[in-house]
Design a protein around this motif. Structure first.
Motif, PDB file in Angstrom:
ATOM      1  N   THR A   1       0.824  -1.201   0.000  1.00 25.87           N
ATOM      2  CA  THR A   1       0.000   0.000   0.000  1.00 25.87           C
ATOM      3  C   THR A   1       0.861   1.256   0.000  1.00 25.87           C
ATOM      4  OG1 THR A   1      -0.142  -0.001   2.420  1.00 25.87           O
ATOM      5  CG2 THR A   1      -1.871  -1.159   1.213  1.00 25.87           C
ATOM      6  N   GLY A   2       0.280   2.343  -0.503  1.00 23.46           N
ATOM      7  CA  GLY A   2       0.941   3.630  -0.503  1.00 23.46           C
ATOM      8  C   GLY A   2       0.568   4.433   0.729  1.00 23.46           C
ATOM      9  N   GLU A   3       0.581   5.724   0.607  1.00 21.89           N
ATOM     10  CA  GLU A   3       0.251   6.589   1.729  1.00 21.89           C
ATOM     11  C   GLU A   3      -1.196   6.387   2.147  1.00 21.89           C
ATOM     12  OE1 GLU A   3       1.090  10.557   0.568  1.00 21.89           O
ATOM     13  OE2 GLU A   3       3.260  10.248   0.448  1.00 21.89           O
ATOM     14  N   ARG A   4      -1.434   6.489   3.466  1.00 21.05           N
ATOM     15  CA  ARG A   4      -2.780   6.354   4.044  1.00 21.05           C
ATOM     16  C   ARG A   4      -3.431   5.032   3.661  1.00 21.05           C
ATOM     17  NH1 ARG A   4      -5.107  12.515   2.891  1.00 21.05           N
ATOM     18  NH2 ARG A   4      -3.453  13.615   4.018  1.00 21.05           N
ATOM     19  N   ASP A   5      -2.639   3.994   3.588  1.00 18.71           N
ATOM     20  CA  ASP A   5      -3.130   2.641   3.321  1.00 18.71           C
ATOM     21  C   ASP A   5      -3.796   2.509   1.946  1.00 18.71           C
ATOM     22  OD1 ASP A   5      -2.245   1.976   5.848  1.00 18.71           O
ATOM     23  OD2 ASP A   5      -4.193   2.322   6.783  1.00 18.71           O
ATOM     24  N   ARG A   6      -3.460   3.382   1.022  1.00 21.75           N
ATOM     25  CA  ARG A   6      -4.048   3.328  -0.305  1.00 21.75           C
ATOM     26  C   ARG A   6      -3.335   2.281  -1.139  1.00 21.75           C
ATOM     27  NH1 ARG A   6      -2.406   5.901  -4.782  1.00 21.75           N
ATOM     28  NH2 ARG A   6      -0.992   7.189  -3.526  1.00 21.75           N
ATOM     29  N   ARG A   7      -4.110   1.368  -1.711  1.00 17.75           N
ATOM     30  CA  ARG A   7      -3.533   0.300  -2.517  1.00 17.75           C
ATOM     31  C   ARG A   7      -2.876   0.858  -3.767  1.00 17.75           C
ATOM     32  NH1 ARG A   7      -7.449  -4.436  -4.428  1.00 17.75           N
ATOM     33  NH2 ARG A   7      -8.375  -2.699  -5.569  1.00 17.75           N
ATOM     34  N   LEU A   8      -1.699   0.340  -4.103  1.00 15.78           N
ATOM     35  CA  LEU A   8      -1.026   0.758  -5.327  1.00 15.78           C
ATOM     36  C   LEU A   8      -1.860   0.359  -6.536  1.00 15.78           C
ATOM     37  CD1 LEU A   8       2.687  -0.246  -4.616  1.00 15.78           C
ATOM     38  CD2 LEU A   8       1.563   1.937  -4.181  1.00 15.78           C
ATOM     39  N   SER A   9      -1.851   1.209  -7.554  1.00 16.09           N
ATOM     40  CA  SER A   9      -2.645   0.909  -8.742  1.00 16.09           C
ATOM     41  C   SER A   9      -1.902   1.326  -9.996  1.00 16.09           C
ATOM     42  CB  SER A   9      -3.998   1.631  -8.686  1.00 16.09           C
ATOM     43  OG  SER A   9      -3.828   3.018  -8.872  1.00 16.09           O
ATOM     44  N   LYS A  10      -2.212   0.627 -11.102  1.00 21.33           N
ATOM     45  CA  LYS A  10      -1.635   0.991 -12.389  1.00 21.33           C
ATOM     46  C   LYS A  10      -2.154   2.355 -12.841  1.00 21.33           C
ATOM     47  CE  LYS A  10      -1.306  -3.803 -13.948  1.00 21.33           C
ATOM     48  NZ  LYS A  10      -1.864  -4.809 -14.870  1.00 21.33           N
ATOM     49  N   ARG A  11      -3.396   2.605 -12.563  1.00 24.07           N
ATOM     50  CA  ARG A  11      -4.029   3.840 -13.033  1.00 24.07           C
ATOM     51  C   ARG A  11      -3.324   5.075 -12.489  1.00 24.07           C
ATOM     52  NH1 ARG A  11     -10.309   3.843 -12.279  1.00 24.07           N
ATOM     53  NH2 ARG A  11      -9.993   2.158 -13.756  1.00 24.07           N
ATOM     54  N   ASP A  12      -2.893   5.013 -11.244  1.00 24.07           N
ATOM     55  CA  ASP A  12      -2.226   6.155 -10.614  1.00 24.07           C
ATOM     56  C   ASP A  12      -0.718   6.163 -10.836  1.00 24.07           C
ATOM     57  OD1 ASP A  12      -4.666   6.989  -9.602  1.00 24.07           O
ATOM     58  OD2 ASP A  12      -4.414   5.872  -7.734  1.00 24.07           O
ATOM     59  N   ARG A  13      -0.206   5.152 -11.542  1.00 18.22           N
ATOM     60  CA  ARG A  13       1.230   5.038 -11.826  1.00 18.22           C
ATOM     61  C   ARG A  13       2.070   5.024 -10.554  1.00 18.22           C
ATOM     62  NH1 ARG A  13       2.803   5.716 -16.967  1.00 18.22           N
ATOM     63  NH2 ARG A  13       4.835   6.511 -16.320  1.00 18.22           N
ATOM     64  N   ASP A  14       1.514   4.463  -9.488  1.00 17.41           N
ATOM     65  CA  ASP A  14       2.251   4.364  -8.232  1.00 17.41           C
ATOM     66  C   ASP A  14       3.382   3.351  -8.366  1.00 17.41           C
ATOM     67  OD1 ASP A  14      -0.842   4.687  -6.618  1.00 17.41           O
ATOM     68  OD2 ASP A  14       0.792   6.115  -6.399  1.00 17.41           O
ATOM     69  N   ALA A  15       4.584   3.788  -8.125  1.00 15.11           N
ATOM     70  CA  ALA A  15       5.738   2.889  -8.105  1.00 15.11           C
ATOM     71  C   ALA A  15       5.742   1.962  -9.322  1.00 15.11           C
ATOM     72  CB  ALA A  15       5.736   2.071  -6.812  1.00 15.11           C
ATOM     73  N   ASP A  16       5.477   2.510 -10.515  1.00 18.17           N
ATOM     74  CA  ASP A  16       5.452   1.656 -11.702  1.00 18.17           C
ATOM     75  C   ASP A  16       6.870   1.281 -12.108  1.00 18.17           C
ATOM     76  OD1 ASP A  16       6.547   3.695 -13.248  1.00 18.17           O
ATOM     77  OD2 ASP A  16       4.718   4.094 -14.382  1.00 18.17           O
ATOM     78  N   MET A  17       6.979   0.345 -13.045  1.00 15.43           N
ATOM     79  CA  MET A  17       8.283  -0.232 -13.351  1.00 15.43           C
ATOM     80  C   MET A  17       9.261   0.785 -13.928  1.00 15.43           C
ATOM     81  SD  MET A  17       9.050  -3.286 -12.464  1.00 15.43           S
ATOM     82  CE  MET A  17      10.400  -3.643 -13.585  1.00 15.43           C
TER      83      MET A  17
END
Length: 308
Positions: free
Chosen positions: A239-255
């Motif tokens: 999870t990211g900040e505030r327990d938010r699940r990482l997602s492709k849509r938000d480009r969180d920590a993408d490759m």
């Protein structure tokens, strides 16, 4: 280590080509690979492209390149769900012939208003359309193409997850009749994944804990078709900040960002393995070294890992 009873475990990578992989996807693939390879097993690569609108060829290419970059090799595949329509259709008609399906005309708004909350990410379908008469179905079908739901029994389906432990769910009261085909004609994930796993010989399923509550639906489908149950291991979500699940849509920590930050596959794998607690530090580690000391025990009961 006894991850699954079969003498030759077969795990799977099953990415959806709707965006670039992120750290959570890497963790799931890494764990599937470790579980299978620690027992001398195989990995199948399946591209889960049921969503035709969002699935893109460029994402398929990038996903495969990212697996290769990380050293997470596969032994069979790639197989594509988009090539499996005939198999899904045959299974659907089998269920239909047994009188286990009925049309559902509920919109998303209807479902949100009528469904009861359920632990995890699911809601309980209250059986609204199961009570429609044949005449009512004909009338509603003139205005809206229906989805198709599978009738579930008032039974408990239980299994012991290799990470989360014993899990039990009554399908009637904690799930309700569930979709096997959507109103746009696409076959639902639950039906497709059960048929794919059986046909590809997958007997070791490693995936996120958010899918734990979906497993009883798959156990039920496996029973209906006479398939063996795989061994399941539901890993923690990153999870990211505030327990938010990482997602492709938000480009969180993408490759792309991960490769820029960590420079080497060993550094990226070591960081993820360390955060998850399967090794003692976040220092770089080679896959073969990680494989030698791999153990699921540190993950027992863990449902969330904070990304940093």
């Amino acid at each position: 280590m006894g991850f699954c009873e079969a003498p030759s475990p077969v795990g799977r990578f099953a990415p959806s080509p709707t965006g670039r992989m992120h750290a959570g996807n890497v963790f799931a693939a890494l764990m599937a690979w470790l579980v299978a390879k620690s027992q001398g097993g195989e990995i199948v690569l399946r591209i889960e492209d049921l969503d035709r609108e969002r699935s893109k060829p460029e994402f398929i290419d990038s996903i495969m390149r990212d697996f290769e970059y990380l050293g997470l090799t596969w032994d069979r595949g790639p197989y594509f769900q988009s090539d499996r329509t005939d198999a899904y259709e045959a299974a659907f008609h089998d269920l239909e012939a047994r009188g286990l399906l009925y049309p559902c005309f509920c919109t998303r708004a209807d479902l949100h208003a009528a469904s009861a909350p359920h632990r995890g990410e699911k809601t309980v379908y209250p059986g609204t359309c199961s009570r429609l008469t044949a005449e009512e179905c004909i009338e509603r079908a003139r205005k809206r193409r229906p989805a198709e739901r599978l009738v579930v029994p008032d039974e408990d389906f239980a299994f012991t997850d290799l990470i989360q432990g014993p899990y039990r769910q009554n399908l009637a009261s904690e799930c309700g009749d569930f979709l096997v085909r959507r109103s746009d004609g696409a076959f639902a994930y639950q039906l497709a994944v059960v048929l794919d796993d059986a046909d590809e010989g997958v007997n070791s399923v490693v995936r996120g804990v958010d899918l734990l509550c979906s497993t009883p639906q798959q156990l039920y489908l496996q029973d209906l078709f006479g398939f063996e149950h795989p061994a399941y291991a539901h890993i923690p979500l990153i999870t990211g900040e505030r327990d938010r699940r990482l997602s492709k849509r938000d480009r969180d920590a993408d490759m792309e960002a991960l490769r820029t930050r960590f420079k080497t596959p060993e550094a990226l794998i070591g960081h993820i393995a360390g955060l998850a607690g399967i090794v003692g530090t976040c220092e770089p580690v080679a896959l073969d070294e990680l494989l030698e000391r791999f153990d699921l025990a540190p993950l027992a009961g863990v449902i969330q890992v904070q990304w940093r």
